[in-house]
Design an enzyme around this catalytic site. Sequence first.
Site, PDB file in Angstrom:
ATOM      1  N   ASP A   1      44.047  43.461  40.251  1.00  0.00           N
ATOM      2  CA  ASP A   1      43.686  43.269  41.727  1.00  0.00           C
ATOM      3  C   ASP A   1      43.871  41.665  42.351  1.00  0.00           C
ATOM      4  O   ASP A   1      43.819  41.286  43.363  1.00  0.00           O
ATOM      5  CB  ASP A   1      42.370  43.602  42.222  1.00  0.00           C
ATOM      6  CG  ASP A   1      41.436  43.043  41.324  1.00  0.00           C
ATOM      7  OD1 ASP A   1      41.205  43.214  40.028  1.00  0.00           O
ATOM      8  OD2 ASP A   1      40.158  42.300  41.736  1.00  0.00           O
TER       9      ASP A   1
ATOM     10  N   ASP B   1      43.742  34.266  44.702  1.00  0.00           N
ATOM     11  CA  ASP B   1      42.137  34.479  44.034  1.00  0.00           C
ATOM     12  C   ASP B   1      41.731  33.219  43.074  1.00  0.00           C
ATOM     13  O   ASP B   1      41.581  33.492  41.813  1.00  0.00           O
ATOM     14  CB  ASP B   1      41.928  35.673  43.730  1.00  0.00           C
ATOM     15  CG  ASP B   1      41.580  36.834  44.809  1.00  0.00           C
ATOM     16  OD1 ASP B   1      42.333  36.279  45.904  1.00  0.00           O
ATOM     17  OD2 ASP B   1      41.345  37.745  44.465  1.00  0.00           O
TER      18      ASP B   1
ATOM     19  N   LYS C   1      38.168  33.601  53.981  1.00  0.00           N
ATOM     20  CA  LYS C   1      37.581  34.226  52.635  1.00  0.00           C
ATOM     21  C   LYS C   1      35.771  33.703  52.797  1.00  0.00           C
ATOM     22  O   LYS C   1      35.747  32.676  53.008  1.00  0.00           O
ATOM     23  CB  LYS C   1      38.153  33.493  51.447  1.00  0.00           C
ATOM     24  CG  LYS C   1      37.491  33.907  50.154  1.00  0.00           C
ATOM     25  CD  LYS C   1      38.435  33.625  49.144  1.00  0.00           C
ATOM     26  CE  LYS C   1      37.703  34.259  47.527  1.00  0.00           C
ATOM     27  NZ  LYS C   1      38.470  33.829  46.441  1.00  0.00           N
TER      28      LYS C   1
HETATM   29  P1  AMP Z   1      37.337  38.763  42.332  1.00  0.00           P
HETATM   30  O1  AMP Z   1      36.988  38.901  40.945  1.00  0.00           O
HETATM   31  O2  AMP Z   1      36.408  37.396  43.016  1.00  0.00           O
HETATM   32  O3  AMP Z   1      38.723  38.869  42.460  1.00  0.00           O
HETATM   33  O4  AMP Z   1      36.534  39.813  43.167  1.00  0.00           O
HETATM   34  C1  AMP Z   1      36.699  41.240  42.628  1.00  0.00           C
HETATM   35  C2  AMP Z   1      36.401  42.285  43.896  1.00  0.00           C
HETATM   36  O5  AMP Z   1      34.965  41.849  44.187  1.00  0.00           O
HETATM   37  C3  AMP Z   1      37.127  41.993  45.057  1.00  0.00           C
HETATM   38  O6  AMP Z   1      37.077  43.325  45.694  1.00  0.00           O
HETATM   39  C4  AMP Z   1      36.213  41.166  45.986  1.00  0.00           C
HETATM   40  O7  AMP Z   1      36.350  41.351  47.165  1.00  0.00           O
HETATM   41  C5  AMP Z   1      34.912  41.468  45.565  1.00  0.00           C
HETATM   42  N1  AMP Z   1      33.887  40.572  45.624  1.00  0.00           N
HETATM   43  C6  AMP Z   1      33.802  39.158  44.994  1.00  0.00           C
HETATM   44  N2  AMP Z   1      32.650  38.665  45.264  1.00  0.00           N
HETATM   45  C7  AMP Z   1      32.229  39.198  46.530  1.00  0.00           C
HETATM   46  C8  AMP Z   1      31.070  38.840  47.304  1.00  0.00           C
HETATM   47  N3  AMP Z   1      30.266  38.047  47.076  1.00  0.00           N
HETATM   48  N4  AMP Z   1      30.886  39.744  48.466  1.00  0.00           N
HETATM   49  C9  AMP Z   1      31.472  41.013  48.387  1.00  0.00           C
HETATM   50  N5  AMP Z   1      32.505  41.102  47.554  1.00  0.00           N
HETATM   51  C10 AMP Z   1      32.868  40.511  46.631  1.00  0.00           C
HETATM   52 MG    MG Z   2      40.222  39.099  43.599  1.00  0.00          MG
END
Ligand code: AMP
Ligand code: MG
Length: 490
Positions: free
Chosen positions: A257, A267, A118
């Site tokens: 997700d 997550d 990650k």
């Molecule tokens: P999360 O809320 O952290 O579960 O993220 C939601 C979505 O945003 C997922 O598709 C993650 O892979 C993407 N995401 C979160 N942070 C980043 C980042 N810094 N770079 C690329 N994708 C991100």
């Molecule tokens: Mg996520």
Amino acid sequence: MTAAIYQDVHTRLPWQNNFTQLGERFFTRLEPQALPAPYWISRNQAVARELGLEPAWFESQAALESFTGNQTPAGAEPLASVYSGHQFGQWAGQLGDGRAILLGELATDTGGVELQLKGAGRTPYSRMGDGRAVLRSSIREYLCSEAMHALGIPTTRALCVTGSDAKVRREEIETAAVVTRTAPSFIRFGHFEHFSYTDQHEQLKTLADYVIDKFYPACRDAAQPYAALLEAVSERTAHLMAAWQAVGFCHGVMNTDNMSILGLTIDYGPFQFMDAFEPGHVCNHSDNQGRYAYNRQPNMAYWNLFCLGQALLPLMDDQDQALAALESYKTVFPKALEARMRAKLGLPDMQADDSALVDNTFKLLAANRVDYTIFWRRLCGMTPQRGQEPLRELFFDGESFNAWALQYSERLTHVDSALRADLMLKNNPKFVLRNHLGEQAIRGAKLKDFSGVDTLLHLLQTPFDEHPGHDSFADFPPEWAAGIEISCSS
Ligand code: AMP
Ligand code: MG
């Protein structure tokens, strides 16, 4: 026997990479992006042992480079998977592994374990993101997944965290880190939603069959295997929610997700173990509506399961089948929560009034905003005859505590005290990852002192033990803890 892995990692890691068999519509193959001059932040020997990693190799430069994404171990087939999801109640469309790269699946004594990096760089699913994870959130995920595991709560785990001085822009400039996390599978509700919403029903079936065959084989024998899958996932999710509620854990971002098809906690973002018990507590500073407040988590899980059911409809005969499968959540969750709370109260058997006692306990704690973890740990030492004082002092309304203690003491009349003490000390942790503890370890790590991370890891891996000399880690939060604001930014 676990396959031992020797210095020559390139020929020995037992990759099996089952996920790739799903086909190209499920992922994009790509290499992780290197970070300059990586260094170890922490290694988790417990997970290393389960993976059968050879200890000397796990200390090597090759391992450091592998788990930072700077060299891909031979036999790994790195990829980013595509999924979609509902975020904060709205359909968000395509998301996917925006910064997580699956190295592949390793064969272990206890089955296949996937390894995911990650923070290993941009992917086709990064959208506006930079593909990176910052040091503070990586340390939080690393420590919390291990804490949850030790608490007996289903979760992804973490093998190690590595860091680099490479700069990452968030609200301020921070530095990059990579968590190597593990799970039998990282498939989310959102993977199913993706193939359903884009009318790729053949892939939807392929995915459901993969999950059934690998993780829910009993569903194959059911009259309707996909309804049986939904029911089984509902049950696992119900058990997960019971575990979260019982330990006072708030996830913070329960979007579809971020819901594991295996019922794992996944997550780790703005999560929090509650300090003072407050049913409406919202740990995510970005969650303005309080959608994912502590006391809403069980309902939000059901909402998410409903989305999963919706996604699985093309594989079912009719909607009623899905609704019937979801019903199991409503029966399993309250029972599972009551069982967990009875264990915390030290009640080995079940009695008719127990659910009223559990309700009263929650109400009492809420009315007095009592520190959740400390209350339960002190309760382990209370008997009808002694030990009430350390508890009573947690309450500003002593009268309400007295009334509750009387009800509880009466319930204990026929409970064997040794049995009770044993049960309680296994179900009421002394150590949880409070925000301020994580924060202290992070402050040290930012100054390149990683010892605080390892100390916390050690305590959290055996959270029910006394750990003499470490009482300050089990104490009330300091005043500044109330000012810690954790948002989605990570
Ligand atoms: P999360 O809320 O952290 O579960 O993220 C939601 C979505 O945003 C997922 O598709 C993650 O892979 C993407 N995401 C979160 N942070 C980043 C980042 N810094 N770079 C690329 N994708 C991100
Ligand atoms: Mg996520």
